[in-house]
Enzyme design. Structure first.
Site, mmCIF file in Angstrom:
data_model
loop_
_atom_site.group_PDB
_atom_site.id
_atom_site.type_symbol
_atom_site.label_atom_id
_atom_site.label_comp_id
_atom_site.label_asym_id
_atom_site.label_seq_id
_atom_site.Cartn_x
_atom_site.Cartn_y
_atom_site.Cartn_z
ATOM 1 N N HIS A 199 12.172 18.068 67.643
ATOM 2 C CA HIS A 199 12.233 17.717 66.229
ATOM 3 C C HIS A 199 11.295 16.552 65.895
ATOM 4 O O HIS A 199 10.726 16.505 64.792
ATOM 5 C CB HIS A 199 13.674 17.391 65.839
ATOM 6 C CG HIS A 199 14.572 18.597 65.809
ATOM 7 N ND1 HIS A 199 15.325 18.995 66.888
ATOM 8 C CD2 HIS A 199 14.819 19.501 64.829
ATOM 9 C CE1 HIS A 199 16.007 20.077 66.570
ATOM 10 N NE2 HIS A 199 15.721 20.410 65.337
ATOM 11 N N GLU A 304 23.314 15.280 67.947
ATOM 12 C CA GLU A 304 23.242 16.674 67.461
ATOM 13 C C GLU A 304 24.498 17.157 66.758
ATOM 14 O O GLU A 304 24.356 17.750 65.668
ATOM 15 C CB GLU A 304 22.869 17.614 68.616
ATOM 16 C CG GLU A 304 22.617 19.020 68.105
ATOM 17 C CD GLU A 304 22.195 19.975 69.209
ATOM 18 O OE1 GLU A 304 21.857 21.109 68.860
ATOM 19 O OE2 GLU A 304 22.211 19.610 70.387
#
Length: 621
Positions: A199, A304
């Site tokens: 990411h 996450e």
């Protein structure tokens, strides 16, 4: 049964999922009695805790089937009973990881659900043409989703790229948040760190594209009460008939039925406190040090949040619930029964500008941890006796790479029942670039053969105002181009590397039509996970945008986590996706040597085993 016959049965599982009846056929196998809670037509989200729990139950059941026939029997029953999107996620996870499916490929998500990748206007246009010309193959143009009145419109070529969005979906298939090694029997090595790095690289790429288009780098999301920019995806879900929700300008996050803003703020503060203290608190109340080797991995699992989070109750699920809250911003309590926005799904969330701003906010948390680590010294970076003399990019013009827009087509008839046996497709435009190679000249002055890792990064030279970027700013904009192993003989060495061999990109993605004819013998294929090859480099601009090409050689014998690179399945895009069922191949921190703050300029940072070259990227419209 041949691999080709098995492949056909797999393809039949995903055929016309957008047309399944709302009435469901209850399963006869008792193993499936616990699934089926999420109704048909609801947009499944692997970020939503309840959705993900049911999907996890299903993929564990499918993964645990005793043989391929048993798997197919369970999968067919599940297809007729569970939510369409949930079935696709769970079945894909099981197929990707089952040993008896090792040579089988899941159809591309863009062909299973093309309504997630092309606008509703385009699909309606194609359907009309199929009705009016039933005896012909149909190709229609993809409709635009905005215009220049939207300041973010210039970046739609990146955000709406089919391959980029498909990569994000497949990455979350290769690395499910709920992966439990004790049940699945296989470890996902450095999964939390991979979540961070993949990411982070998306954010770096997006800012490179913004600079290419003459725009400012993005402003990170930073305040849970801030007003957000508007966005309209122009997508309609065919399983429900409802539009993916738009976000009016000026809306802010609100509490939802599942999570509150207070919880999100509390989780963020607890994570930041752990970083500043240098340790987290696990679910038994013990301190777990955020050390140099494991700290990023531990934080990635917490943020996450994945099954590997060491204290999910205390640190929560900052990333996943953030996606859900942003997707529900226009109907937070569900009173209007609207579809969520695109941020709810891994195959659509990259279309929204807030995705990148939110992930820059997440990355800033990781960077606060990185700030606590010691800065690399010359001794840390040196590969004694190895000198990188030069690097050049060979294209039509040396050190100048040309980019351009190219046409491709997306087939609709596998995913959508259009009542025709002919091809119906949407033509869309995407960025591409001319082929090129890297030529690296290296002197091995050690007097003996050496094994080396070649690390290549590309970063913009100037900021949006034309100022030279300081290396500590630039390091977060460097995008990884490649990382590979070479053998160096004593003396002079010339290394030639084709861009198509990059360990960042997926080498090829087969369409459904190609999979139907596939013999299954070629299994050198990474589960569809990998950055699209046509998006390897940024767009650049009409004048020729200036970039720094950074090359570094490190000691492969100290770098490698493997005795040898495994042959066969899932070894394609190593940098972003690792190697299936094996350790991540590189012991160095992901993004090395730009993973930590740098307090010197480029001239002081460089050691003999590094070099930087000027490269231009010119966009030809």
């Amino acid at each position: 049964m041949t691999v080709k016959e098995q492949q056909k049965r797999i393809l039949d599982l995903f055929h016309h999922l957008t047309s399944l009846p709302k009435e469901r056929t209850p399963p006869t196998d008792d193993r499936l009695k616990g699934v089926g809670h999420l109704e048909r037509g609801v947009l499944f989200s692997c970020f939503h805790e309840t959705h993900l729990e049911e999907a996890t139950d299903l993929y564990k059941i499918l993964y645990g089937a005793k043989d391929f026939d048993d798997f197919m029997g369970l999968a067919k029953q599940a297809r007729d009973f569970v939510n369409e999107g949930l079935f696709t996620y769970a079945a894909t996870v099981a197929i990707t990881h089952r040993e008896d499916c090792r040579k089988l490929k899941v159809p591309p998500i863009q062909e299973i659900f093309p309504d997630r990748f092309v606008s509703a206007e385009s699909i309606v246009h194609a359907a009309k043409e199929a009705i009016n010309q039933p005896d012909q193959d149909i190709v229609v143009e993809r409709e635009e989703t905005g215009n220049i009145l939207d300041p973010e419109h210039s970046l739609t070529y990146f955000r709406e790229d089919v391959g980029v969005n498909a990569h994000h979906w497949h990455w979350h298939i290769a690395y499910p948040a709920t992966w439990d090694a004790s049940v699945m029997g296989r470890e996902k090595d450095r999964k939390g760190e991979l979540f961070y790095y993949m990411h982070q690289q998306m954010c770096a790429r997006y800012d490179c594209e913004r600079l290419s288009c003459g725009m400012q780098r993005m402003t990170p999301f930073h305040n849970f009460h801030e007003e957000l920019e508007g966005y309209s995806p122009h997508l309609t879900s065919l399983i429900s008939g409802l539009h993916y929700a738009s976000r009016p300008e000026g809306f802010s996050l609100e509490d939802t039925e599942d999570v509150s803003l207070v919880e999100m703020i509390r989780w963020r503060e607890r994570i930041l406190t752990a970083i500043h203290l240098g340790h987290i608190i696990d679910d038994e109340g013990k301190d777990v040090k955020l050390d140099d080797e494991h700290g990023t991995d531990i934080l990635g699992a917490i943020i996450e949040a994945s099954h590997d989070s060491k204290n999910p109750f205390y640190y929560g699920s900052l990333h996943n619930w953030g996606h859900v809250m942003m997707a529900a911003i226009q109907d937070p309590d569900g009173r209007f029964k609207e579809n969520p926005g695109v941020m709810s799904d891994t195959s659509t969330s990259l279309r929204d500008p807030i995705f990148y701003r939110y992930h820059r906010f997440v990355d800033n948390i990781f960077q606060q941890y990185k700030d606590t680590l010691h800065h690399y010294t010359k001794d840390d970076l040196l590969f004694s006796g190895i000198e990188v003399v030069s690097v050049a990019v060979n294209a039509k013009v040396q050190d100048l790479v040309t980019t351009f827009m190219k046409d491709s087509e997306l087939e609709l008839t596998y995913g959508i029942n259009l009542g025709t046996t002919h091809s119906v497709s949407v033509r869309y435009h995407h960025l591409d670039h001319e082929p090129f190679t890297f030529n690296i000249s290296v002197n091995n002055n050690t007097g003996e053969a050496k094994e080396a890792t070649v690390r290549m990064f590309l970063g913009p030279k100037f900021d949006e105002l034309g100022n030279r970027l300081h290396l500590d700013e630039q390091r977060r904009l460097y995008i990884e181009l490649d990382k590979f192993h070479v053998s160096l003989t004593p003396g002079k060495n010339s290394i030639v590397r084709d861009h198509r061999d990059s360990n960042v990109t997926i080498s090829k993605l087969r369409t459904v039509a190609q999979l139907r004819e596939d013999s299954g013998e070629d299994d050198h294929y990474y589960c569809s996970c990998g950055w699209p090859e046509h998006m390897l480099i940024p767009r650049g601009n009409h004048r020729g945008m200036e970039f720094d090409l950074f090359v570094m050689l490190t000691d492969y014998t100290a770098d490698s986590a493997l005795d040898s690179t495994p042959e066969g399945v899932c070894v394609d895009s190593l940098s972003y996706c690792g190697i299936k069922d094996h350790k991540y191949p590189d012991k160095k921190p992901m993004g090395y040597p730009f993973d930590r703050p740098i307090d010197v300029d480029i001239e002081e940072f460089l050691t003999p085993n590094m070099t930087v070259a000027d490269v231009k990227i010119k966009f030809r419209d």
